[in-house]
Design an enzyme around this catalytic site. Structure first.
Site, PDB file in Angstrom:
ATOM      1  N   LYS A  13     -64.188 -50.359 -22.343  1.00 17.47           N
ATOM      2  CA  LYS A  13     -65.468 -50.526 -23.052  1.00 17.47           C
ATOM      3  C   LYS A  13     -65.278 -50.544 -24.569  1.00 17.47           C
ATOM      4  O   LYS A  13     -65.838 -51.376 -25.262  1.00 17.47           O
ATOM      5  CB  LYS A  13     -66.444 -49.402 -22.663  1.00 17.47           C
ATOM      6  CG  LYS A  13     -66.820 -49.372 -21.203  1.00 17.47           C
ATOM      7  CD  LYS A  13     -67.845 -48.303 -20.917  1.00 17.47           C
ATOM      8  CE  LYS A  13     -67.360 -46.896 -21.161  1.00 17.47           C
ATOM      9  NZ  LYS A  13     -66.240 -46.476 -20.317  1.00 17.47           N
ATOM     10  N   ARG A  88     -75.385 -41.794 -20.581  1.00 21.07           N
ATOM     11  CA  ARG A  88     -74.416 -41.389 -19.549  1.00 21.07           C
ATOM     12  C   ARG A  88     -75.111 -40.985 -18.249  1.00 21.07           C
ATOM     13  O   ARG A  88     -74.456 -40.876 -17.218  1.00 21.07           O
ATOM     14  CB  ARG A  88     -73.579 -40.206 -20.037  1.00 21.07           C
ATOM     15  CG  ARG A  88     -72.519 -40.594 -21.058  1.00 21.07           C
ATOM     16  CD  ARG A  88     -71.677 -39.387 -21.416  1.00 21.07           C
ATOM     17  NE  ARG A  88     -70.830 -39.634 -22.566  1.00 21.07           N
ATOM     18  CZ  ARG A  88     -69.643 -40.211 -22.530  1.00 21.07           C
ATOM     19  NH1 ARG A  88     -69.147 -40.601 -21.381  1.00 21.07           N
ATOM     20  NH2 ARG A  88     -68.936 -40.393 -23.617  1.00 21.07           N
ATOM     21  N   ARG A 123     -50.361 -44.891 -20.014  1.00 18.51           N
ATOM     22  CA  ARG A 123     -50.532 -44.855 -21.479  1.00 18.51           C
ATOM     23  C   ARG A 123     -49.628 -43.788 -22.097  1.00 18.51           C
ATOM     24  O   ARG A 123     -49.501 -42.690 -21.569  1.00 18.51           O
ATOM     25  CB  ARG A 123     -51.991 -44.567 -21.836  1.00 18.51           C
ATOM     26  CG  ARG A 123     -52.902 -45.705 -21.468  1.00 18.51           C
ATOM     27  CD  ARG A 123     -54.183 -45.753 -22.289  1.00 18.51           C
ATOM     28  NE  ARG A 123     -55.100 -44.651 -22.063  1.00 18.51           N
ATOM     29  CZ  ARG A 123     -56.413 -44.756 -22.241  1.00 18.51           C
ATOM     30  NH1 ARG A 123     -56.956 -45.882 -22.632  1.00 18.51           N
ATOM     31  NH2 ARG A 123     -57.198 -43.716 -22.026  1.00 18.51           N
ATOM     32  N   ARG A 156     -51.035 -38.202 -23.172  1.00 21.01           N
ATOM     33  CA  ARG A 156     -52.125 -37.311 -23.581  1.00 21.01           C
ATOM     34  C   ARG A 156     -52.675 -36.591 -22.354  1.00 21.01           C
ATOM     35  O   ARG A 156     -52.658 -37.135 -21.244  1.00 21.01           O
ATOM     36  CB  ARG A 156     -53.264 -38.125 -24.215  1.00 21.01           C
ATOM     37  CG  ARG A 156     -52.920 -38.703 -25.566  1.00 21.01           C
ATOM     38  CD  ARG A 156     -54.137 -39.349 -26.195  1.00 21.01           C
ATOM     39  NE  ARG A 156     -55.001 -39.973 -25.201  1.00 21.01           N
ATOM     40  CZ  ARG A 156     -56.114 -40.603 -25.501  1.00 21.01           C
ATOM     41  NH1 ARG A 156     -56.504 -40.695 -26.742  1.00 21.01           N
ATOM     42  NH2 ARG A 156     -56.866 -41.153 -24.560  1.00 21.01           N
ATOM     43  N   ARG A 167     -62.475 -37.237 -14.320  1.00 21.25           N
ATOM     44  CA  ARG A 167     -63.397 -38.056 -15.141  1.00 21.25           C
ATOM     45  C   ARG A 167     -64.033 -39.165 -14.300  1.00 21.25           C
ATOM     46  O   ARG A 167     -65.205 -39.501 -14.485  1.00 21.25           O
ATOM     47  CB  ARG A 167     -62.646 -38.645 -16.334  1.00 21.25           C
ATOM     48  CG  ARG A 167     -62.287 -37.590 -17.384  1.00 21.25           C
ATOM     49  CD  ARG A 167     -61.373 -38.149 -18.464  1.00 21.25           C
ATOM     50  NE  ARG A 167     -62.070 -39.091 -19.319  1.00 21.25           N
ATOM     51  CZ  ARG A 167     -61.445 -39.951 -20.110  1.00 21.25           C
ATOM     52  NH1 ARG A 167     -60.135 -40.006 -20.156  1.00 21.25           N
ATOM     53  NH2 ARG A 167     -62.137 -40.776 -20.883  1.00 21.25           N
TER      54      ARG A 167
END
Length: 210
Positions: A13, A88, A123, A156, A167
């Site tokens: 996004k 949200r 990542r 991370r 999440r």
């Protein structure tokens, strides 16, 4: 053009918002950024938000909506805007409607959980300079070493599999119901995730009739 971008964490996004704001010449309004700006500028709503944050509490919806309303009243939003990070929940969407915040379209980037797990799990970030890599899509020349500064590449905490899974669960439970909310209002445009960032941008523009 007043837009909301919906999609699971890691759906791209933020990247698409950046690209679309250049193409459509409208600002991207990121909730996190405007919250920090309102606190820094000491606006009445910003000070209210700060009091909750200082107490370690979540900022209530009405304060978030107040900060967004303040920001959308600024001159650069006259031609439209892209909202990133809000609403949200259904409660936030209803509060925004009550506050008179309207949209031309709501774009949902559709992407399988498995693809997100692979994408975010791969990542890596340089702990020195913050440069970002991906073990498959954007690998460093030398494994585990930053091309720019030679620093160590780390994963991370946000990108650890168990965090990503948590999440995604929150997204499916709290945010995904917004698709039906906006479908009933005739605003929803769904875009299947494409192979490249550029193809995703083109698919979104097509969905918007651009």
């Amino acid at each position: 053009m007043k837009l909301i971008l919906l999609g699971a964490p890691g759906a791209g996004k933020g990247t698409q918002a950046e690209r679309l704001c250049k193409t459509l010449d409208i600002p991207t309004i990121s909730t996190g950024n405007i919250l920090r700006a309102a606190i820094k500028n000491g606006t009445p709503t910003g000070l209210k938000a700060k009091s909750f944050m200082d107490a370690g509490q979540l900022v209530p919806d009405e304060v978030i909506i107040g900060i967004i309303t303040e920001r959308l009243a600024e001159k650069d939003c006259e031609k439209g805007y892209i909202l990133d990070g809000v609403p949200r929940t259904i409660a936030q969407a209803e509060a925004m409607e009550k506050a008179g915040i309207v949209f031309d379209a709501v774009v949902s980037i559709e992407i399988a959980d498995q693809v997100i797990m692979e994408r975010m799990g791969g990542r890596r970030v340089c702990e020195n300079c913050g440069a970002s890599y991906h073990v498959v899509a954007v690998p460093p020349k030398q494994e585990g070493v930053c091309d720019s500064c030679g620093g160590k590449l780390v994963q991370r905490k946000d990108d650890a599999p168990e965090t990503v899974q948590a999440r995604l669960e929150v997204y499916h439970k709290e945010t995904e119901p917004l698709k039906d909310f906006y479908r009933q209002r005739g605003l929803l445009k769904t875009v299947e995730n494409q192979t490249t960032v550029e193809e995703n941008t083109q698919a979104i523009l097509r969905a918007l009739g651009k």
